[in-house]
Scaffold this motif. Sequence first.
Motif, short mmCIF file in Angstrom:
data_model
loop_
_atom_site.label_atom_id
_atom_site.label_comp_id
_atom_site.label_asym_id
_atom_site.label_seq_id
_atom_site.Cartn_x
_atom_site.Cartn_y
_atom_site.Cartn_z
N LYS A 12 34.97 38.33 33.67
CA LYS A 12 35.86 37.73 34.68
C LYS A 12 37.25 37.50 34.09
CE LYS A 12 32.31 35.40 37.40
NZ LYS A 12 31.82 34.13 37.93
N VAL A 13 38.25 37.92 34.85
CA VAL A 13 39.65 37.69 34.46
C VAL A 13 40.33 37.06 35.69
CG1 VAL A 13 41.70 38.77 33.45
CG2 VAL A 13 39.50 39.87 33.19
N TYR A 14 41.37 36.26 35.45
CA TYR A 14 41.98 35.54 36.59
C TYR A 14 43.42 35.96 36.85
CZ TYR A 14 37.84 32.67 36.35
OH TYR A 14 36.52 32.26 36.35
N GLY A 15 43.70 36.21 38.13
CA GLY A 15 45.06 36.47 38.60
C GLY A 15 45.37 35.50 39.72
N SER A 16 46.37 35.81 40.54
CA SER A 16 46.74 34.88 41.60
C SER A 16 47.43 35.63 42.75
CB SER A 16 47.69 33.82 41.03
OG SER A 16 47.71 32.70 41.87
N ALA A 17 47.23 35.14 43.98
CA ALA A 17 47.89 35.72 45.16
C ALA A 17 48.75 34.64 45.81
CB ALA A 17 46.85 36.23 46.15
N THR A 31 44.17 31.23 43.47
CA THR A 31 43.65 31.92 42.28
C THR A 31 42.67 33.02 42.70
OG1 THR A 31 43.92 29.93 40.97
CG2 THR A 31 42.40 31.57 40.10
N ILE A 32 42.84 34.18 42.10
CA ILE A 32 41.97 35.34 42.38
C ILE A 32 41.12 35.63 41.15
CG2 ILE A 32 41.94 37.82 42.95
CD1 ILE A 32 43.09 36.15 45.23
N THR A 33 39.81 35.71 41.35
CA THR A 33 38.90 36.05 40.25
C THR A 33 38.64 37.56 40.28
OG1 THR A 33 37.84 33.92 40.56
CG2 THR A 33 36.68 35.50 39.18
N VAL A 34 39.01 38.24 39.20
CA VAL A 34 38.77 39.69 39.11
C VAL A 34 37.51 39.90 38.27
CG1 VAL A 34 39.69 41.88 38.26
CG2 VAL A 34 41.23 40.22 39.32
N GLU A 35 36.42 40.33 38.94
CA GLU A 35 35.15 40.56 38.26
C GLU A 35 35.02 42.06 37.97
OE1 GLU A 35 32.51 37.19 40.55
OE2 GLU A 35 32.84 39.10 41.55
N VAL A 36 34.80 42.38 36.71
CA VAL A 36 34.67 43.80 36.33
C VAL A 36 33.27 44.03 35.77
CG1 VAL A 36 35.64 45.67 34.94
CG2 VAL A 36 37.13 43.84 35.73
N ASN A 37 32.55 44.97 36.39
CA ASN A 37 31.20 45.30 35.93
C ASN A 37 31.15 46.77 35.53
OD1 ASN A 37 28.33 44.46 35.69
ND2 ASN A 37 28.05 46.14 37.13
#
Length: 511
Positions: free
Chosen positions: A4-9, A17-23
């Motif tokens: 999980k990495v965090y960005g924002s809108a 806050t936007i949670t970017v989940e990478v699998n």
Amino acid sequence: MLTKVYGSAVFGVEATTITVEVNIDKGIGYHLVGLPDNAIKESNYRIAAALQNNGYKIPGKKITINMAPADLRKEGSAYDLTLALGILAASSQIKSQNIEKYIIMGELSLDGSLQPIKGALPIAIKAQEEGFTGFILPTANAKEAAIVGDLKVYGVDNIKQVLEFFDQGVPLEQTIIDTREEFYKSLDFPEFDFSDVKGQESIKRCMEIAAAGGHNIILIGPPGAGKTMLAKRLPSILPPMTLHEALETTKIHSVVGKIKNMGLMSQRPFRSPHHTISDVALVGGGAYPQPGEISLSHNGVLFLDELPEFKRGVLEVMRQPLEDREVTISRARFTVTYPSSFMLVASMNPSPGGYFNDPDAPVTSSPAEMQRYLSKISGPLLDRIDIHIEVTPVPFEKLSEERKGESSVDIRKRVTVAREIQTKRFQELENVHYNAQMNTKQIREYCKLDDKSKALLKNAMERLNLSARAYDRILKVARTIADLAGEQALNGNHISEAIQYRSLDREGWLG
């Protein structure tokens, strides 16, 4: 592996806050979900090239990226850096134990360098509220984000610096700004000064009253009389912005990406849109709502030159924001509210030819043409403008005088004293800070008239055939005139001066 990495809108002037989940899993493919727009969908090409040019690669496996909350529309290219770090952390190309403590935003170039983003200040405010340790973003936006205290802000030029920070612990340089010192240091002398204006003493007096009470004003006069020159100098006599106002104004300009390398705005905004502007550009909106000119001039001045040349529909949409001091843009799925507490300064020629019944003028217009020209501005809009003043051309003797006029700094001192009186008067009220913001109930309370003044106002109302709104405007302006004079009670002098500033209400003005 899941990371999980965090960005924002940014929506309106607030961030989410936007949670970017990478699998990363067995198989092949690249799937990006969570309502991304086209700029985000194209990011994989930018990311692949940037990683390749810096010695990393996108793994040849099945990559699934979810941007949560998934029902919120994400837009713009500012998520490139967030997605790139998520992919590298999920594929174990870099260590990821501290990555969740940071908000990470930035647009990638193909060589890995970072381009500026929009809305850095609202994002930083949200990151600090939610307890993130730091905010990593492009260097061009670092000053603006560093306004927020208790948040470590790191401005970076290249993705390599971020990768070395997380993977090898190479420290990043923190951007630190002493907000108060920066703010007060830049309250210097204005670019445009009233001392440049020759003559026009009565108009300067009008401008001083408008600035002291936050009143809207319209200047009427022939070409070359100095209307634009006077309007441009109005911000120089407005009281300096408070720290709270500066933060609010910077936030709006940050959302449209106008604050690069600037930090906190300390000068009041002055916006002067062209008369071909559309209603959306003036008020705000669009498919993905953005603030319009009226919000960009929040806490400052909006100058509409040649008012009758603006499309009537454009002027009509301003009526509600002028009254409510905010504008609400509604869409089927969401509603955005932008603040728009601005001073409206408008200017216009009295006739299509520009000259007003002047026997020496090269062109004269018939009364019917002038009436048609003036009727382009609706009565309700004119009612919302407190002060109407005629500007006459300056005679040669005044123009050629060596003597300089009174400086903006001196006028500003008097305006600031009058504003302090108003701040004290309205300290109990949440949304009222100066006279122009008073509603009918407050006008009755703070603008009491003696019998002589009442009779004077009654006579003027009947003679000039004024509306109830114009009555309120006269009382507000009279209250400001009394504040400038340091007087508690309103008297006949204040009322009669305020009545003078309603030129367009006078019958026979076109006669």
